[in-house]
Design a protein around this motif. Structure first.
Motif, mmCIF file in Angstrom:
data_model
loop_
_atom_site.group_PDB
_atom_site.id
_atom_site.type_symbol
_atom_site.label_atom_id
_atom_site.label_comp_id
_atom_site.label_asym_id
_atom_site.label_seq_id
_atom_site.Cartn_x
_atom_site.Cartn_y
_atom_site.Cartn_z
ATOM 1 N N HIS A 118 48.164 75.206 59.653
ATOM 2 C CA HIS A 118 48.018 73.773 59.823
ATOM 3 C C HIS A 118 46.707 73.397 59.157
ATOM 4 C CE1 HIS A 118 48.146 69.822 61.690
ATOM 5 N NE2 HIS A 118 46.864 69.968 61.885
ATOM 6 N N HIS A 119 46.769 72.648 58.050
ATOM 7 C CA HIS A 119 45.574 72.320 57.293
ATOM 8 C C HIS A 119 44.931 71.069 57.887
ATOM 9 C CE1 HIS A 119 46.713 75.185 54.275
ATOM 10 N NE2 HIS A 119 47.914 74.646 54.275
ATOM 11 N N SER A 120 43.702 71.186 58.315
ATOM 12 C CA SER A 120 43.004 70.045 58.868
ATOM 13 C C SER A 120 42.230 69.345 57.775
ATOM 14 C CB SER A 120 42.025 70.532 59.959
ATOM 15 O OG SER A 120 41.259 69.466 60.444
ATOM 16 N N HIS A 121 42.779 68.266 57.243
ATOM 17 C CA HIS A 121 42.130 67.531 56.170
ATOM 18 C C HIS A 121 41.299 66.401 56.759
ATOM 19 C CE1 HIS A 121 44.095 69.691 53.084
ATOM 20 N NE2 HIS A 121 45.297 69.331 53.475
ATOM 21 N N GLU A 122 40.150 66.156 56.183
ATOM 22 C CA GLU A 122 39.276 65.108 56.670
ATOM 23 C C GLU A 122 39.689 63.744 56.158
ATOM 24 O OE1 GLU A 122 35.505 66.342 55.439
ATOM 25 O OE2 GLU A 122 35.360 67.983 56.854
ATOM 26 N N ALA A 123 40.412 63.708 55.019
ATOM 27 C CA ALA A 123 40.842 62.448 54.445
ATOM 28 C C ALA A 123 42.347 62.345 54.515
ATOM 29 C CB ALA A 123 40.369 62.333 53.000
ATOM 30 N N LYS A 124 42.837 61.159 54.226
ATOM 31 C CA LYS A 124 44.285 60.943 54.267
ATOM 32 C C LYS A 124 44.987 61.775 53.219
ATOM 33 C CE LYS A 124 47.797 57.345 54.056
ATOM 34 N NZ LYS A 124 48.063 55.932 53.854
ATOM 35 N N HIS A 125 46.047 62.513 53.608
ATOM 36 C CA HIS A 125 46.726 63.410 52.672
ATOM 37 C C HIS A 125 47.559 62.612 51.697
ATOM 38 C CE1 HIS A 125 46.456 67.280 55.202
ATOM 39 N NE2 HIS A 125 45.393 66.524 55.319
ATOM 40 N N THR A 126 47.567 63.102 50.461
ATOM 41 C CA THR A 126 48.467 62.503 49.490
ATOM 42 C C THR A 126 49.883 63.003 49.679
ATOM 43 O OG1 THR A 126 47.858 64.229 47.942
ATOM 44 C CG2 THR A 126 46.687 62.147 47.775
ATOM 45 N N HIS A 127 50.047 64.330 49.891
ATOM 46 C CA HIS A 127 51.385 64.893 50.138
ATOM 47 C C HIS A 127 51.250 66.162 50.925
ATOM 48 C CE1 HIS A 127 53.946 62.304 47.900
ATOM 49 N NE2 HIS A 127 53.124 62.356 46.887
ATOM 50 N N HIS A 128 52.219 66.412 51.752
ATOM 51 C CA HIS A 128 52.286 67.675 52.474
ATOM 52 C C HIS A 128 53.721 68.110 52.454
ATOM 53 C CE1 HIS A 128 48.326 66.579 53.935
ATOM 54 N NE2 HIS A 128 48.854 65.397 54.129
ATOM 55 N N VAL A 181 58.950 63.771 59.040
ATOM 56 C CA VAL A 181 60.019 64.416 58.289
ATOM 57 C C VAL A 181 60.258 63.611 57.016
ATOM 58 C CG1 VAL A 181 62.440 65.085 58.278
ATOM 59 C CG2 VAL A 181 61.079 65.337 60.367
ATOM 60 N N ILE A 182 60.175 64.277 55.872
ATOM 61 C CA ILE A 182 60.374 63.593 54.593
ATOM 62 C C ILE A 182 61.500 64.284 53.834
ATOM 63 C CG2 ILE A 182 57.970 62.852 54.435
ATOM 64 C CD1 ILE A 182 57.532 65.054 52.349
ATOM 65 N N PRO A 183 62.155 63.549 52.947
ATOM 66 C CA PRO A 183 63.271 64.133 52.198
ATOM 67 C C PRO A 183 62.786 65.010 51.054
ATOM 68 C CG PRO A 183 62.915 61.880 51.482
ATOM 69 C CD PRO A 183 61.963 62.116 52.634
ATOM 70 N N VAL A 184 63.614 65.951 50.679
ATOM 71 C CA VAL A 184 63.413 66.767 49.480
ATOM 72 C C VAL A 184 64.314 66.196 48.390
ATOM 73 C CG1 VAL A 184 63.762 69.042 48.467
ATOM 74 C CG2 VAL A 184 62.818 68.851 50.782
ATOM 75 N N PRO A 185 63.769 65.985 47.186
ATOM 76 C CA PRO A 185 62.430 66.312 46.698
ATOM 77 C C PRO A 185 61.363 65.364 47.249
ATOM 78 C CG PRO A 185 63.638 65.145 45.009
ATOM 79 C CD PRO A 185 64.625 65.424 46.110
#
Length: 456
Positions: free
Chosen positions: A84-94, A219-223
């Motif tokens: 689980h990556h704890s990013h300090e800024a808003k993620h662009t994509h996960h 939950v996001i779709p692939v691709p």
């Protein structure tokens, strides 16, 4: 014309691409040496292994992050680790990429993962914006081609991320793509393209996978949205497997470098390479690439046709000449570089005397029929000439085969010329010898001498 062909029947990710490039002929030691010129060199190392997927053997490349301090002895990390990556800024994509962006710890994804055992590991990737990534690239002692290719690929990702998140390119902070493993994937791809130095890159349609993945946003779709944005106006296929098969990094590698997407193939395959993924699908999880030479059917439109006796190759080409007596000599280098970058087969200069005994330069360019208009436009736009001459030429060449021999300095590419089916000339490839001389810190004459001993 030499072609690099991408067969993306199971998609593409950054490390699958590195595996395929090494498998098809890029020297692994050279790739490692070049990547170690980066300012982030102490944060990673490459691990290479040979594995099989459904009975097909290929090369697996893992980018191991030193800063993670993982105490694993098996660097291929077939075991599944959750992060689980704890990013300090808003993620662009996960994205939970089942494809193979599984660099340092066999991640199922190229990006952040929210797996069932999320508490197993908690770590942060350094976030970088486009300018900081450009600085990493420009500070490295690379040639202009490698730097340009690298920046072009990052620009594809930046434009896609900005569009998806409604931000400007300057506002976007790369997260996983700005992490060291993805920097290695993209700059490594540029180093490989520069090393192979093919005339054209072609790709099949690109399999993107299907289904849904769980990430920090839900939950996001692939691709993934960024992958879709990058591959707009590109032929794709969907749904061969219910996982993500193409990552944003893999998509950017194709979009920034492929000259043509087509399934209509007409070439002679010289060599095949396979870059392996980590997960096992219902289809082989791998990227296949070919090094090939183009075959055309019509003389005048072709690069290569065969003589009836099959002893020679014939190439129909075009010579373009311009006489120049009023241009700053400093400009020739930049013009020649641009001509070669746009497909010129040869460029050379001849000292001449024009009318009234004015000293001048005859600039000669050898090109194909297909590239004639492009080369002409460069000459008109970049030089002081007001007119050009052009005429067709026929190039007759010995049949050639390509092999590799193992020397004490490393593997050397050898070119053989055949006449009436017999080898009459054997020559080591200069670029390979130059790279080995640099890696081994010896004279290039030492490399040639060693090769000469082995091929006698």
């Amino acid at each position: 014309m030499t072609i690099l062909y991408y067969d993306c029947f199971s998609g593409i990710s950054g490390d699958m691409n590195l595996g395929a490039m090494v498998d098809v002929g890029v020297d692994f030691e050279y790739l490692t040496e070049m990547l170690n010129k980066l300012s982030v060199k102490n944060e990673f190392y490459l691990h290479r292994s040979r594995k099989q997927k459904m009975g097909i053997e290929g090369t697996k490349i893992d980018v191991i992050l030193n800063k993670e301090n993982h105490e694993h002895t098996n660097h291929s990390h077939e075991a599944k680790h959750t992060h689980h990556h704890s990013h300090e800024a808003k993620h662009t994509h996960h994205h939970s990429h089942e494809a193979e962006h599984t660099h340092h710890h066999s991640h199922e994804a190229e990006h952040t993962h929210n797996n069932n055992n999320a508490d197993d590991h908690h770590h942060k990737h350094q976030h970088r914006n486009l300018e900081s990534i450009k600085k990493i690239i420009n500070d490295a002692p690379y040639n202009k081609n490698i730097k340009t290719l690298s920046i072009n690929m990052f620009m594809e990702v930046a434009k896609a991320e900005a569009k998806v998140h409604g931000k400007t390119i300057e506002e976007i902070h790369f997260h996983e793509v700005g992490a060291v493993d993805s920097i290695v994937d993209i700059i490594g791809a540029a180093i490989c393209f520069d090393y192979l130095n093919v005339d054209k890159i072609i790709s099949s349609s690109v399999e993107l996978g299907g289904g849904f993945v769980k990430c920090a946003h839900g939950v996001i779709p692939v691709p993934a949205p960024a992958t879709v944005e990058i591959l707009k106006n590109t032929p794709v296929t969907l749904g061969k497997v219910n996982f993500e098969t193409t990552t944003p990094t893999g998509a950017a590698i194709l979009k920034a470098n492929v000259n043509e997407f087509t399934s209509k193939l007409n070439f002679n395959i010289i060599k095949t390479g396979y870059g392996l993924g980590t997960k096992d699908f219902d289809i082989p999880n791998m990227l296949r690439v070919y090094i090939a030479t183009e075959i055309e059917e019509e003389i005048g439109k072709s690069s290569t046709v065969k003589e009836e006796n099959n002893d020679f190759d014939i190439e129909e080409q075009i010579i373009i000449e311009v006489n120049i007596d009023d241009m700053n000599p400093e400009l020739y280098e930049a013009i020649e570089e641009k001509l070669f970058d746009n497909g010129a087969l040869d460029v050379y200069k001849t000292n001449i005397l024009m009318k009234k005994n004015r000293p001048a330069i005859k600039l000669t360019v050898l090109t194909t029929v297909e590239l004639l208009n492009k080369i002409e436009n460069i000459l008109f736009m970049e030089t002081t000439t007001l007119g050009i001459r052009e005429y067709p030429v026929k190039k007759k060449m010995l049949k050639r085969t390509f092999e590799k021999i193992q020397t004490k300095f490393g593997e050397v590419d050898i070119k053989k010329g055949l006449l009436n089916g017999k080898v009459v000339k054997i020559k080591p490839e200069y670029e390979t010898c130059k790279k080995l001389a640099k890696i081994n810190n010896v004279s290039i004459l030492d490399i040639y001498s060693e090769v000469s001993t082995l091929i006698k």
